[in-house]
Design a protein around this motif. Structure first.
Motif, short mmCIF file in Angstrom:
data_model
loop_
_atom_site.label_atom_id
_atom_site.label_comp_id
_atom_site.label_asym_id
_atom_site.label_seq_id
_atom_site.Cartn_x
_atom_site.Cartn_y
_atom_site.Cartn_z
N SER A 54 1.46 2.18 -0.65
CA SER A 54 2.82 2.21 -0.11
C SER A 54 3.79 1.77 -1.20
O SER A 54 3.38 1.28 -2.25
CB SER A 54 2.94 1.27 1.10
N ARG A 56 5.63 -0.71 -1.18
CA ARG A 56 5.57 -2.17 -1.33
C ARG A 56 4.35 -2.62 -2.12
O ARG A 56 4.21 -3.77 -2.48
CB ARG A 56 5.54 -2.84 0.04
N VAL A 59 -1.59 -1.84 0.53
CA VAL A 59 -1.74 -2.56 1.79
C VAL A 59 -3.24 -2.66 2.11
O VAL A 59 -3.92 -1.65 2.23
CB VAL A 59 -1.03 -1.81 2.95
N GLY A 82 -0.02 -4.61 13.80
CA GLY A 82 -0.15 -4.72 12.36
C GLY A 82 -1.41 -5.41 11.90
O GLY A 82 -1.57 -5.68 10.71
N LYS A 85 -5.90 -2.62 13.66
CA LYS A 85 -6.74 -2.04 14.72
C LYS A 85 -6.78 -0.50 14.62
O LYS A 85 -7.85 0.10 14.63
CB LYS A 85 -6.21 -2.46 16.10
N MET A 87 -6.01 1.43 12.09
CA MET A 87 -6.62 1.90 10.84
C MET A 87 -8.15 1.80 10.92
O MET A 87 -8.85 2.64 10.38
CB MET A 87 -6.09 1.10 9.65
N LEU A 316 0.13 -7.75 4.41
CA LEU A 316 -1.19 -7.27 4.00
C LEU A 316 -1.16 -6.73 2.57
O LEU A 316 -2.15 -6.22 2.07
CB LEU A 316 -1.71 -6.23 4.99
P1 ADP Z 1 -2.35 -2.14 14.44
O1 ADP Z 1 -2.92 -0.88 14.99
O2 ADP Z 1 -3.24 -3.33 14.63
O3 ADP Z 1 -0.97 -2.41 14.96
P2 ADP Z 1 -2.40 -0.71 11.94
O4 ADP Z 1 -3.83 -0.44 11.76
O5 ADP Z 1 -1.55 0.42 12.41
O6 ADP Z 1 -2.18 -1.99 12.86
O7 ADP Z 1 -1.76 -1.19 10.56
C1 ADP Z 1 -2.40 -2.11 9.72
C2 ADP Z 1 -1.49 -2.40 8.54
O8 ADP Z 1 -1.28 -1.23 7.79
C3 ADP Z 1 -0.11 -2.90 8.95
O9 ADP Z 1 0.24 -3.94 8.07
C4 ADP Z 1 0.79 -1.72 8.75
O10 ADP Z 1 2.08 -2.12 8.39
C5 ADP Z 1 0.10 -0.99 7.62
N1 ADP Z 1 0.33 0.46 7.68
C6 ADP Z 1 -0.03 1.29 8.69
N2 ADP Z 1 0.27 2.56 8.40
C7 ADP Z 1 0.83 2.55 7.18
C8 ADP Z 1 1.36 3.54 6.32
N3 ADP Z 1 1.35 4.83 6.65
N4 ADP Z 1 1.89 3.14 5.12
C9 ADP Z 1 1.88 1.84 4.76
N5 ADP Z 1 1.39 0.86 5.52
C10 ADP Z 1 0.88 1.18 6.72
#
Ligand code: ADP
Ligand code: MG
Length: 371
Positions: A54, A56, A59, A82, A85, A87, A316
């Motif tokens: 990303s 930032r 991650v 976040g 879960k 992912m 993260l």
């Molecule tokens: P949850 O389903 O538990 O809410 P996710 O699995 O969606 O969490 O996300 C896990 C982490 O990955 C979070 O910190 C989220 O901000 C980051 N994240 C998810 N999708 C993206 C993406 N496309 N680009 C960058 N960071 C992402």
């Protein structure tokens, strides 16, 4: 019986740490899941790491997660938004967004590792062996294809049955998931269905090829409460009937208690606690689980007021050193700031990644002793 990788034959594992390599970043033990079916794990996730590129930075969305699901069991995965879960589920099914990838770990479906498989091989697994129900059915359904044929498509492709038989099967599934007047609704488009009915369609599609496991990502969050309840009962009932295993991601603790036998709690991309659902949610052994339970409406009716967990989830990209929960934990001590807590096995098929988990027992005892 407890998960074979995690605990001894007596169901205890006191003092031992889980299997898996010990990385510098996280808890790597295999969470033992006590199943009811008594057979080997249907799904085993070992030390899974998912990273997302990303703006930032990198991650670490899933950072050393291990768990298993016994055949016919339902595992709930809970944790704040976040926590990794979605992912985790997407990595299991091989449907990560293009910017994300599995950097290490294994996803064993009945013993076969799916991580090294190509998409063409995964296409033969998705549907007939493993399927997924997403939070927003509209994004998973084809808007320009009639609903019946969408349900019939999987069986047509994967089960080697003819068009007429596949259509018959789709109609039967529509009946089983409670779609009224299926003969007429077969030819309707997704936008002609309500949110609840669309989610029933998704369940029908997920069940269509009789998979061994269904992954659900907050499948009822977008629905109103009474519909949620109907859909959950339906899903839980169908899974019991067909013996399919479930992984059920939600932030709704009462739902987990209703649908799942086992629960895994995720925080900051890691698994922090796991075990049988009743024990974990009513007698937590991790301060984060304790916080979740105390902040959940309608969960523990003994308490009168909800107590939100102070602070916010960790970055993260650059997570805190030591235990990732320490900045928000009122039990944190010096060692929590520097030591990454391993997932430690406890009696009864439970596991916790807290260096001072006995503080939870003390806190619960004090609370229960209070007038
Ligand atoms: P949850 O389903 O538990 O809410 P996710 O699995 O969606 O969490 O996300 C896990 C982490 O990955 C979070 O910190 C989220 O901000 C980051 N994240 C998810 N999708 C993206 C993406 N496309 N680009 C960058 N960071 C992402
Ligand atoms: Mg999610």
């Amino acid at each position: 019986m407890t998960g074979p990788a995690a605990t001894g034959p007596d169901g205890t594992g006191m003092g031992s740490t889980g299997t898996g390599s010990t990385g510098s970043t996280g808890s790597t033990g295999t969470a033992g899941t006590a199943g009811t079916a008594g057979t080997g794990p249907m799904l085993e996730v070992r030390d899974l790491h998912v990273q997302i590129a990303s703006r930032r930075g990198l991650v670490r969305a899933v950072d050393g997660v291990s768990f298993e699901v016994v055949k016919g069991d339902a595992l709930g995965i809970v944790g704040e938004s976040g926590s990794g879960k979605s992912m985790t589920l997407r990595a299991i099914l091989g449907v990560l967004p293009p910017e994300a990838r599995v950097t290490s770990g294994q996803v064993l479906l009945d013993g076969q590792d799916l991580v090294p498989l190509r998409q063409t091989d995964l296409n033969r697994i998705r549907g007939p062996r493993m399927s997924m129900i997403f939070q927003e059915p509209m994004s998973a359904l084809n808007p320009v294809m009639r609903v019946g044929p969408q349900i019939a498509e999987g069986p047509l492709i994967h089960l080697g049955i003819g068009r007429a038989k596949a259509a018959e099967r789709a109609l039967d599934l529509m009946r089983r998931v409670g779609i009224p007047d299926p003969e007429r609704r077969y030819r309707a488009y997704p936008h002609e269905f309500s949110g609840g009915m669309r989610q029933r369609v998704m369940i029908a599609i997920a069940l269509a090829c009789e998979p061994e496991i269904i992954l659900c990502d907050e499948p009822t969050t977008a629905l109103d409460v009474t519909i949620q309840d109907q859909i959950l009962r339906l899903l839980a009932g169908l899974c019991r009937e067909t013996g399919v295993s479930l992984v059920f991601v939600t932030h709704d603790l009462p739902v987990v208690a209703q649908v799942c036998q086992q629960v895994a709690v995720m925080y900051g991309g890691q698994l922090v606690e796991s075990g049988p659902v009743h024990e974990v949610l009513h007698d937590p052994r991790h301060p984060y689980t304790l916080g979740l339970v105390r902040s959940a409406p309608d969960f523990d009716n003994v308490r009168e007021s909800l107590v939100p967990i102070p602070g916010s989830p960790p970055s993260l990209v650059s997570p805190p050193e030591g235990c990732r929960f320490h900045p928000r934990c009122k039990f944190a001590e010096e060692d929590c700031l520097v030591t990454v807590p391993p997932l430690k096995l406890l009696p009864g098929g439970r596991a916790t990644a807290c260096l001072h988990h006995e503080r939870c027992i003390e806190a619960l005892e004090a609370e229960r002793a209070a007038p």
